[in-house]
Design an enzyme around this catalytic site. Structure first.
Site, mmCIF file in Angstrom:
data_model
loop_
_atom_site.group_PDB
_atom_site.id
_atom_site.type_symbol
_atom_site.label_atom_id
_atom_site.label_comp_id
_atom_site.label_asym_id
_atom_site.label_seq_id
_atom_site.Cartn_x
_atom_site.Cartn_y
_atom_site.Cartn_z
ATOM 1 N N TYR A 87 -37.989 -45.889 -18.402
ATOM 2 C CA TYR A 87 -37.207 -45.230 -19.468
ATOM 3 C C TYR A 87 -38.177 -44.033 -19.821
ATOM 4 C CZ TYR A 87 -35.605 -44.159 -24.252
ATOM 5 O OH TYR A 87 -35.100 -43.286 -25.190
ATOM 6 N N HIS A 165 -23.583 -38.383 -19.446
ATOM 7 C CA HIS A 165 -23.574 -37.655 -20.885
ATOM 8 C C HIS A 165 -24.311 -36.478 -21.047
ATOM 9 C CE1 HIS A 165 -21.451 -40.900 -23.135
ATOM 10 N NE2 HIS A 165 -21.708 -41.736 -21.867
ATOM 11 N N ASP A 371 -27.164 -28.485 -23.515
ATOM 12 C CA ASP A 371 -26.788 -29.845 -24.112
ATOM 13 C C ASP A 371 -25.417 -30.422 -23.377
ATOM 14 O OD1 ASP A 371 -26.706 -31.866 -26.070
ATOM 15 O OD2 ASP A 371 -26.952 -30.374 -27.815
ATOM 16 N N LEU A 375 -22.506 -33.739 -30.291
ATOM 17 C CA LEU A 375 -21.555 -34.214 -30.923
ATOM 18 C C LEU A 375 -21.653 -33.711 -32.428
ATOM 19 C CD1 LEU A 375 -21.376 -37.635 -29.601
ATOM 20 C CD2 LEU A 375 -19.775 -35.978 -28.963
HETATM 21 C C1 GDG Z 1 -26.129 -37.208 -25.606
HETATM 22 C C2 GDG Z 1 -26.175 -35.867 -24.992
HETATM 23 C C3 GDG Z 1 -23.804 -35.699 -25.881
HETATM 24 C C4 GDG Z 1 -28.358 -37.501 -35.533
HETATM 25 N N1 GDG Z 1 -28.870 -37.643 -36.449
HETATM 26 C C5 GDG Z 1 -28.505 -38.752 -37.269
HETATM 27 C C6 GDG Z 1 -27.330 -39.139 -36.756
HETATM 28 N N2 GDG Z 1 -27.077 -38.569 -35.816
HETATM 29 C C7 GDG Z 1 -26.039 -38.858 -34.797
HETATM 30 C C8 GDG Z 1 -25.013 -37.497 -34.939
HETATM 31 C C9 GDG Z 1 -24.461 -37.466 -33.618
HETATM 32 C C10 GDG Z 1 -25.572 -38.350 -32.562
HETATM 33 O O1 GDG Z 1 -26.340 -38.771 -33.491
HETATM 34 C C11 GDG Z 1 -26.069 -37.182 -32.026
HETATM 35 O O2 GDG Z 1 -25.236 -36.771 -30.873
HETATM 36 P P1 GDG Z 1 -25.470 -35.503 -29.667
HETATM 37 O O3 GDG Z 1 -24.240 -35.289 -29.074
HETATM 38 O O4 GDG Z 1 -25.993 -34.486 -30.447
HETATM 39 O O5 GDG Z 1 -26.429 -36.124 -28.808
HETATM 40 P P2 GDG Z 1 -27.085 -37.595 -28.245
HETATM 41 O O6 GDG Z 1 -26.059 -38.526 -28.411
HETATM 42 O O7 GDG Z 1 -28.613 -37.483 -28.509
HETATM 43 O O8 GDG Z 1 -27.178 -37.360 -26.533
HETATM 44 C C12 GDG Z 1 -25.365 -34.824 -25.793
HETATM 45 C C13 GDG Z 1 -23.933 -37.133 -26.114
HETATM 46 O O9 GDG Z 1 -25.108 -37.791 -25.543
HETATM 47 C C14 GDG Z 1 -22.511 -37.677 -25.969
HETATM 48 O O10 GDG Z 1 -22.207 -37.776 -24.513
HETATM 49 O O11 GDG Z 1 -23.077 -34.997 -26.835
HETATM 50 O O12 GDG Z 1 -25.280 -33.735 -25.205
HETATM 51 O O13 GDG Z 1 -27.534 -35.395 -24.982
HETATM 52 O O14 GDG Z 1 -23.193 -38.529 -33.611
HETATM 53 O O15 GDG Z 1 -24.143 -37.730 -36.050
HETATM 54 N N3 GDG Z 1 -26.815 -40.358 -37.428
HETATM 55 C C15 GDG Z 1 -27.273 -40.542 -38.324
HETATM 56 N N4 GDG Z 1 -28.629 -40.344 -39.014
HETATM 57 C C16 GDG Z 1 -28.896 -39.379 -38.573
HETATM 58 O O16 GDG Z 1 -30.104 -38.676 -39.019
HETATM 59 N N5 GDG Z 1 -26.486 -41.770 -39.189
#
Ligand code: GDG
Length: 722
Positions: A87, A165, A371, A375
């Protein structure tokens, strides 16, 4: 369809130490939401690591395991050492930086790789114990790139899907990975390989071609007997959840208070603390924005939520330090007694509070340097029910392709970013609402449920059309059909089909057995044998000229029907084109030791069988681009065969040549065999009932395939037996 088995590094629940012992904590990430309805159905299963090292659970493990299994989670217990290598090591210090275009952070350590491989195998072995060929496997993300192939070895006919992802990098970056071939082979164990964008899919296909030599046709790669589909499935969000949930009332009140006192505008950003997110660029741009727009002093506040992440990795700790310092500097430089420009939180917030921030913010800043999707950008758009918001969105986030109505920026251009912040803050409500409505409608239709069901539908349909190996049953039918027909034609390519490819083209001379075989076939009553080759006339004459067979040379440029003289199909082509193309080919041959140029009457060919395959890949690609550009809008055609690239003058092809034999004849039996792309024209030209056979591996229009010329010769010999 059997059970659906979802496999990801982390289970959507974590096992955590609480006051009353070990507790299960459900995560509400996008993936968990998107797949929960599938996971909840029937006997479906989710396999992954529950987030706690095996050692810490100790004696409680079996009890925890039981609780997990009741909820249809199959935990893979990893030791602290495994977590370290798999990891923190290979996943997050090799693949993550490399796939996000940070090669300077990528470490290539053999022990990390070995740990990664071992954990992928551990997942596979857990599945070997409980799964069958009837199950449908959906493997997720960069932690498990080798798993599809491990599963394929045990479950040859199961449906296996894989989704990445994060971005898939370009060939130039991917090729630096010492274990690049294994990684690609691992992913190709799946029937369907999905990415967020077509760009990532194209990079993957490019790497598969350059490193493994498999070509694709419309995103389909042939691997042995299997067809692997490669496609884009942009992941959506749980739209309804964001568009209709109520935010945390206390936080909403707090934000409303901040805004009212002085008509403040709110900028927001939410990310994991990660060097891919463009945090420094964002802060510098905000600094520049404040310097250039004094009118916004005390009228704007930037709420920056950074979620702690991978704190055991050096680069992440260093980034945190840098970001902390920069925030301090900017606040010190611009702040006043009553106003702190950046409000910074370094923690995770509960969902309702996150929602309150989305509701409150006038502008969301997403400045990722890379990225996969992002999301957060989508969630923000969905949350702004009144449409009065705007996103400043990096063009390097996959989401920018679906959200072009946002202010799409290059985050490396700090001044451009500062201008976009200003533009977003001063945009009229009317324009914002107009842009947001278009984006909202798109996100509503393409939500996470749509994403999961499209992927699973495509997976169900994938792999249905297998290339059929010419096994004993088909062979029997072929022989029977030959025997009972009285008018028969055999179209046989030469190199790679009747004789194996050799590094020296002259060495492919027919052996005595082959000549005898062709002779005996050609004198069978009602039977015509046509050797359809790309070779020049002289060579075919010298090698096969005395046999009672018909010959096609230069891919159809020349035809010599049995007992007739050669006739050309390209006689009217002006040969002056060669003076332009030949020097270019020669220059490339010069740069590629082992390559040489062959001139025929209507064709110029650069052969590179003897060249170093790695060197050849880059150079041939460059040559092909050059030739295609040079020959656009001319009669010239660029063709790629097995280790040869050719330019041919005129509209003839092997397809046209065989059509000549079809005119006015009522063949009862047609057989066509070939090994490379130029033979595909021939397969396509023939009627459906023709026996078309591809010799060797690759995408084909042929109905059957045989692995080697040896097998084909055996079948041809069998035709002779009464
Ligand atoms: C991968 C890829 C791709 C964030 N902070 C808090 C919180 N979040 C939630 C958001 C969102 C999720 O986490 C972050 O989503 P991202 O898309 O930005 O990134 P990852 O999930 O880390 O990573 C990315 C994704 O996979 C999906 O395929 O989009 O590019 O890197 O849902 O809302 N949720 C809460 N508190 C927080 O402080 N509850």
């Amino acid at each position: 369809m059997g059970r659906l088995i979802i496999i990801s590094n982390r289970l959507p629940v974590s096992v955590e130490k609480g006051r009353k012992g070990w507790e299960l904590k459900t995560s509400v990430g996008g993936l968990a939401t998107g797949l929960s309805s599938f996971h909840a159905t029937g006997n479906n299963l989710w396999v992954g690591w529950p987030g706690t090292a095996r050692e810490s659970l100790n004696r409680s493990r079996s009890a925890v395991q039981k609780v997990l299994e009741e909820r249809r989670f199959l935990p893979i217990w990893l030791s602290a050492d495994e977590v370290h290598a798999f990891y923190y090591g290979f996943s997050n210090r090799t693949l993550w930086p490399l796939f996000h275009y940070f090669p300077q952070y990528a470490v290539f350590e053999k022990r990390f790789w070995e740990g990664y491989r071992a954990v992928n195998l551990k997942f596979a072995e857990a599945l070997y114990r409980i799964a069958t060929n009837d199950d449908v496997f959906w493997v997720h993300d960069y932690h498990l790139l080798l798993l599809p192939q491990f599963l394929r070895e045990e479950f040859p006919t199961a449906k296996i899907g894989f989704f990445l992802h994060i971005p898939f990098p370009s060939y130039e970056l991917f090729r630096t990975l010492p274990w690049r071939e294994e990684i690609l082979q691992g992913m190709l164990g799946a029937d369907l390989v999905g990415f967020h964008t077509f760009g990532y899919a194209a990079h993957f296909l490019d790497c598969v071609h350059a490193l493994l030599g498999y070509e694709h046709v419309l995103g389909e790669v042939v691997v042995g007997e299997r067809r692997v589909r490669v496609d884009a499935f942009p992941m959506g969000i749980d739209y309804a959840r964001f568009s209709s949930s109520a935010p945390d009332p206390a936080l909403a009140k707090e934000v409303a208070r901040i805004r009212k006192s002085g008509e403040l505008r709110v900028l927001l950003s939410i990310d994991r603390m990660d060097y891919t997110k463009g945090l420094v660029e964002r802060l510098l741009a905000f600094d520049e924005f404040l310097s250039r727009n004094p009118r916004f002093k005390e009228r704007v506040v930037f709420i920056m939520l950074l979620v702690p992440s991978r704190t055991r990795v050096k680069e992440y700790r260093e980034l945190k330090k840098q970001v902390d310092e920069l925030i301090g500097q900017i606040n010190g430089k611009h702040g006043t007694v009553g106003w702190t420009p950046i409000r910074y939180m370094y923690r995770t917030l509960p969902f309702q509070e996150l929602l309150a921030l989305y509701h409150a913010a006038d502008v969301l800043l997403v400045t990722s340097l890379r990225d996969g999707m992002n999301l957060v950008a989508k969630e923000y758009v969905a949350s702004k029910a009144d449409g009065r918001g705007m996103v400043v969105l990096s063009e390097f986030a996959g989401a920018s392709l679906e959200l072009p109505e946002a202010l799409v920026v290059n985050p490396h251009d700090v001044t451009g970013l500062a201008e976009a912040i200003e533009r977003a803050l001063t945009m009229s409500d009317e324009e914002k609402v107009h842009r947001m409505r278009i984006m909202q409608e798109r996100l509503r239709r393409h939500d996470v449920h749509h994403w999961a069901s499209s992927f699973l539908r495509a997976l169900k349909e994938s792999g249905e059309t297998k290339v059929v190996p010419l096994g004993p049953e088909v062979r029997k039918q072929l022989l029977a059909s030959f025997q009972k027909s009285s008018l028969r034609v055999l179209f046989l390519d030469y190199d790679g089909t009747l004789v194996p490819l050799v590094s020296e083209p002259q060495a492919a001379k027919p052996d005595r057995a082959l000549k005898a075989l062709l002779h005996r076939l050609a004198v069978l009553p009602g039977t015509e044998v046509v050797v359809v080759s790309g070779r020049p006339r002289e060579v075919l004459d010298a090698w096969l000229g005395r046999l009672p067979v018909s010959l096609v040379a230069e891919h159809g440029g020349w035809i010599r029907e049995r007992g007739q003289p050669w006739r050309s199909w390209g006689a009217n082509v002006d040969p002056s084109w060669k003076t332009k193309i030949r020097p270019i080919m020669e220059e490339f041959a010069e740069r590629l030791p082992g390559a040489f140029v062959e001139e025929k009457v209507f064709t110029l060919a650069l052969h590179y069988r003897r060249a170093n395959p790695q060197a050849a890949k880059t150079l041939i690609r460059e040559l092909k681009t050059t030739l295609v550009e040079l020959t656009a809008h001319t009669e010239l055609q660029v063709m790629e065969g097995h280790k040869v690239i050719e330019v041919k003058a005129g509209p003839f092809s092997k397809g046209q040549a065989v059509r000549k034999w079809l005119e006015g004849k009522r063949w009862e039996f047609i057989l066509a065999c070939g090994d490379d792309r130029t033979d595909e024209d021939m397969f396509r030209a023939l009627p459906k009932h023709a026996w078309t056979i591809k010799v060797g591996q690759g995408h084909t229009q042929a109905r059957f395939f045989l692995p080697h010329p040896r097998e084909l010769r055996r079948i041809l010999a069998a035709l002779l037996k009464p």
